[in-house]
Design an enzyme around this catalytic site. Structure first.
Site, PDB file in Angstrom:
ATOM      1  CD1 TRP A  75      -0.761  -2.043   6.983  1.00 45.28           C
ATOM      2  CD2 TRP A  75       0.770  -2.981   8.306  1.00 45.28           C
ATOM      3  NE1 TRP A  75      -0.319  -3.198   6.371  1.00 45.28           N
ATOM      4  CE2 TRP A  75       0.613  -3.795   7.173  1.00 45.28           C
ATOM      5  CE3 TRP A  75       1.692  -3.378   9.291  1.00 45.28           C
ATOM      6  CZ2 TRP A  75       1.333  -4.971   6.970  1.00 45.28           C
ATOM      7  CZ3 TRP A  75       2.401  -4.555   9.111  1.00 45.28           C
ATOM      8  CH2 TRP A  75       2.217  -5.329   7.965  1.00 45.28           C
ATOM      9  CG  ASP A 126      -5.584  -8.363  -1.919  1.00 42.96           C
ATOM     10  OD1 ASP A 126      -5.712  -7.390  -1.144  1.00 42.96           O
ATOM     11  OD2 ASP A 126      -4.563  -8.567  -2.585  1.00 42.96           O
ATOM     12  CB  CYS A 171      -4.723  -4.542   4.449  1.00 37.48           C
ATOM     13  SG  CYS A 171      -3.115  -4.145   5.186  1.00 37.48           S
ATOM     14  CG  HIS A 218      -1.861  -5.567   1.105  1.00 40.64           C
ATOM     15  ND1 HIS A 218      -2.837  -4.715   1.569  1.00 40.64           N
ATOM     16  CD2 HIS A 218      -2.500  -6.510   0.362  1.00 40.64           C
ATOM     17  CE1 HIS A 218      -4.019  -5.121   1.115  1.00 40.64           C
ATOM     18  NE2 HIS A 218      -3.839  -6.208   0.386  1.00 40.64           N
ATOM     19  CD1 TRP A 219      -1.561  -6.809   7.681  1.00 39.07           C
ATOM     20  CD2 TRP A 219      -0.870  -8.929   7.534  1.00 39.07           C
ATOM     21  NE1 TRP A 219      -0.587  -6.996   8.627  1.00 39.07           N
ATOM     22  CE2 TRP A 219      -0.143  -8.292   8.559  1.00 39.07           C
ATOM     23  CE3 TRP A 219      -0.597 -10.277   7.258  1.00 39.07           C
ATOM     24  CZ2 TRP A 219       0.822  -8.948   9.322  1.00 39.07           C
ATOM     25  CZ3 TRP A 219       0.365 -10.924   8.011  1.00 39.07           C
ATOM     26  CH2 TRP A 219       1.063 -10.266   9.025  1.00 39.07           C
TER      27      TRP A 219
END
Length: 215
Positions: A30, A123, A167, A106-107
């Site tokens: 991530w 998103d 993400c 989360h991005w």
């Protein structure tokens, strides 16, 4: 003795990347705020520098501060960006609720478009919960846009990630596509450009770019 395994790999304007940051570009990792911040800075300083009067990229660390600050605290950070003159403003949204530290899970991407008076939220994972922090950013940034008409918030039909860790790469790819599309007249649809294959390739491209700039 210094930890040689975490030496600085690249200093690029305001970005400083260490070995531990660069290793995150290898899947299944991530991406952290350092890698996203570098990508945004590269877009601003190099790739889209000819459009610097029209677009700005707000780094993830500044975005995190914006979420949990108000009024007079925000002015020193946002007024120098001259957002009232920008056609596009890109912000990386993180679901981290702790102002004192980086992190989160989360991005997503928040884009302000002056031409349609909209904040558009891209998103890659529907139902992630990033709508709430994105709307909070809208509330904080809106007073600095110099926009008299109402600005709406819209969830966009964004490309979907196929795993739990890409993400951040989707944010980088979505930002690049939207810049090309809105500033350079690229007519391709975002889902045609940002795919699982192109996201995988972007990790390799970023590794090669960092290596090249580091030399």
């Amino acid at each position: 003795m210094a930890d040689l395994a975490d030496d600085i790999v690249l200093s690029f304007h305001d970005s400083c990347l260490r070995q531990s940051d660069v290793r995150l570009l290898q899947p299944p990792n991530w991406l952290n705020d350092k890698i996203l911040g570098f990508a945004f800075e590269y877009y601003e300083r190099v790739q889209f520098q000819d459009f610097s009067s029209d677009v700005t990229f707000i780094s993830p660390d500044v975005t995190q501060f914006i979420k949990y600050s108000q009024g007079d605290d925000l002015a020193p950070f946002l007024e120098p960006l001259d957002l009232s003159s920008k056609k596009l403003v890109f912000l990386a949204v993180n679901d981290n609720t702790n102002l004192e530290s980086t992190g989160g899970s989360h991005w997503s991407l928040l884009l302000y478009r002056r031409d349609v008076a909209e904040f558009q939220h891209f998103d890659s994972s529907q139902g992630s919960g990033n709508s709430a922090p994105a709307k909070l950013l809208v509330k904080r940034v809106q007073p600095f846009l110099g926009q008299s008409s109402k600005i709406t918030f819209r969830e966009m039909d964004a490309p979907h990630q196929q795993n739990s860790y890409d993400c951040g790469v989707y944010v980088i790819c979505n930002t690049e596509h939207l810049c090309r599309n809105l500033l350079q007249g690229d007519t391709c649809q975002i889902k045609e450009t940002v795919t699982s294959a192109s996201v995988k390739q972007k990790r390799t491209q970023l590794l090669e770019l960092i290596s090249s700039l580091g030399r």
